[in-house]
Design a protein around this motif. Structure first.
Motif, mmCIF file in Angstrom:
data_model
loop_
_atom_site.group_PDB
_atom_site.id
_atom_site.type_symbol
_atom_site.label_atom_id
_atom_site.label_comp_id
_atom_site.label_asym_id
_atom_site.label_seq_id
_atom_site.Cartn_x
_atom_site.Cartn_y
_atom_site.Cartn_z
ATOM 1 N N PRO A 1 -36.071 48.376 3.036
ATOM 2 C CA PRO A 1 -35.273 47.233 3.532
ATOM 3 C C PRO A 1 -34.160 47.422 4.591
ATOM 4 C CG PRO A 1 -34.504 47.606 1.186
ATOM 5 C CD PRO A 1 -35.696 48.838 1.718
ATOM 6 N N TYR A 34 -27.150 42.425 -4.378
ATOM 7 C CA TYR A 34 -27.760 41.637 -2.905
ATOM 8 C C TYR A 34 -26.529 41.445 -1.920
ATOM 9 C CZ TYR A 34 -30.250 38.778 0.304
ATOM 10 O OH TYR A 34 -30.859 38.305 1.267
ATOM 11 N N LYS A 39 -25.899 39.707 1.710
ATOM 12 C CA LYS A 39 -26.579 38.792 2.708
ATOM 13 C C LYS A 39 -26.964 39.466 4.075
ATOM 14 C CE LYS A 39 -24.520 34.556 0.753
ATOM 15 N NZ LYS A 39 -23.708 33.205 0.970
ATOM 16 N N THR A 47 -29.926 40.893 4.249
ATOM 17 C CA THR A 47 -30.882 42.040 4.096
ATOM 18 C C THR A 47 -32.274 41.246 4.246
ATOM 19 O OG1 THR A 47 -29.517 42.873 2.336
ATOM 20 C CG2 THR A 47 -31.944 42.950 1.869
ATOM 21 N N TYR A 48 -33.220 41.992 4.608
ATOM 22 C CA TYR A 48 -34.645 41.733 4.702
ATOM 23 C C TYR A 48 -35.499 43.001 4.705
ATOM 24 C CZ TYR A 48 -34.383 43.217 9.620
ATOM 25 O OH TYR A 48 -34.064 43.948 10.684
ATOM 26 N N SER A 49 -36.683 42.488 4.398
ATOM 27 C CA SER A 49 -37.991 43.493 4.211
ATOM 28 C C SER A 49 -39.277 43.010 4.323
ATOM 29 C CB SER A 49 -38.003 44.177 2.717
ATOM 30 O OG SER A 49 -38.492 45.286 2.833
ATOM 31 N N PHE A 68 -35.862 35.872 2.084
ATOM 32 C CA PHE A 68 -34.263 36.555 2.057
ATOM 33 C C PHE A 68 -33.406 35.364 2.747
ATOM 34 C CE2 PHE A 68 -37.078 40.065 2.161
ATOM 35 C CZ PHE A 68 -36.535 40.722 1.173
ATOM 36 N N LEU A 83 -32.311 33.292 -0.211
ATOM 37 C CA LEU A 83 -31.128 34.036 -0.906
ATOM 38 C C LEU A 83 -30.147 34.052 -0.244
ATOM 39 C CD1 LEU A 83 -33.365 37.378 -2.134
ATOM 40 C CD2 LEU A 83 -32.597 35.563 -3.405
ATOM 41 N N ASP A 84 -30.047 33.953 1.037
ATOM 42 C CA ASP A 84 -28.699 34.246 1.900
ATOM 43 C C ASP A 84 -28.072 32.649 1.527
ATOM 44 O OD1 ASP A 84 -29.104 36.595 2.678
ATOM 45 O OD2 ASP A 84 -29.811 36.212 4.853
ATOM 46 N N SER A 105 -25.392 34.732 -4.341
ATOM 47 C CA SER A 105 -26.517 35.652 -4.139
ATOM 48 C C SER A 105 -26.207 37.109 -4.443
ATOM 49 C CB SER A 105 -27.111 35.519 -2.862
ATOM 50 O OG SER A 105 -26.297 35.536 -1.928
#
Length: 279
Positions: free
Chosen positions: A132, A148, A150, A152-154, A191, A194-195, A200
């Motif tokens: 990620p 987590y 903010k 983040t991405y995968s 994501f 989530l942000d 989060s």
């Protein structure tokens, strides 16, 4: 002993079960999955008498094959899967990931509690870790858990969502993945959601193992289909999450200057309708 109920879905496209690397990995599991859903997303039907299915049924508790040859949007498949099964963890996979023992032990069947499983993704092309991405940098595996962050991405393959996170996202948005997306952007939409959540940073992430994956970014040629799908993704990201603003205005200006009317129509139509054409 780990008593977590595990549900796992594999999306197969354009190949037999015998040729799907992820499916072959599942045959080598030492632990049983509680639910295994295989979704054939086309373009042809997979025979339900395939010899692979009884072999999987001997390894895992509940194995189901669904033929969705109409190429059902991935967000719909994921959300239907998560709603359909009662589990403590939900794992999603495409068909070309080698599922390692390390991933099984340290993330999938981990005895500790966490909200989001994000394996470190190494490219089978050059062996480097690319996901990620956290604070603009790829994250390697680490022994500890972390909160987590903010931004983040995968990618989707190997991603795990806990029961608690499922409930939080459904309560906030009506679903875990954004149903406006069909192909590109489905994983990123998780994501983005989530942000948007106020707390989060309280979610616990597990990146204690890695997976090897064939990443499409290393394809030398980008087909017209992929270019179109990427454009739709960028427009929808802007439409729903107000990302890529400068990029969107730049490509629209370029289309106007070069009179690329068909592409401009696609941009306008996608933005107004707010969804992928297949959704």
């Amino acid at each position: 002993m780990n008593n977590n109920k595990i549900a796992l879905v594999v999306i197969v496209y354009g190949k037999a079960l015998e040729d799907a690397l992820t499916i072959q990995s599942l045959l080598g599991f030492e632990r049983k999955l509680d639910h295994l859903l295989i979704v054939n997303n086309g373009p042809t039907v997979i025979d339900e008498n395939s010899a692979v299915l009884p072999a999987l049924a001997q390894k895992h508790h509940h194995v189901v094959l669904e033929n969705q040859v109409q190429n059902k949007p991935l967000s719909w498949i994921y959300n239907d899967f998560i709603q359909q099964y009662d589990a403590d963890r939900y794992a999603v996979f495409d068909d070309d990931t080698m599922v390692s023992r390390e991933y099984c032990e340290k993330i999938l069947f981990d005895t500790e509690s966490y909200h989001l499983g994000l394996p470190s993704i190494r490219s089978s092309h050059d062996g480097k870790a690319y996901y990620p991405v956290i604070s603009s940098s790829p994250k390697e595996t680490q022994e500890g858990y972390y909160q987590y962050d903010k931004g983040t991405y995968s990618i989707g393959s190997g991603l795990i969502i806990s029961r608690d996170l499922k409930k939080t996202l459904i309560d906030a948005f009506g679903g875990v993945f954004d149903h406006h997306f069909a192909f590109y952007g489905v994983d990123i939409s998780l994501f983005r959601r989530l942000d948007k959540l106020q707390y989060s940073d309280q979610f616990i992430v597990n990146t204690r193992a890695e997976l090897s994956h064939h990443l499409s970014k290393f394809n030398n040629e980008i087909s017209d289909f992929r270019k179109k799908e990427l454009l739709i993704d960028q427009i929808l990201q802007f439409r729903w999450y107000r990302t890529n603003t400068k990029y969107i205005f730049r490509i629209v200006a370029g289309m106007l200057l070069k009179l690329r009317i068909a592409e401009l129509r696609l941009v306008i139509k996608t933005f107004i309708e707010g969804k992928h054409p297949r959704c």
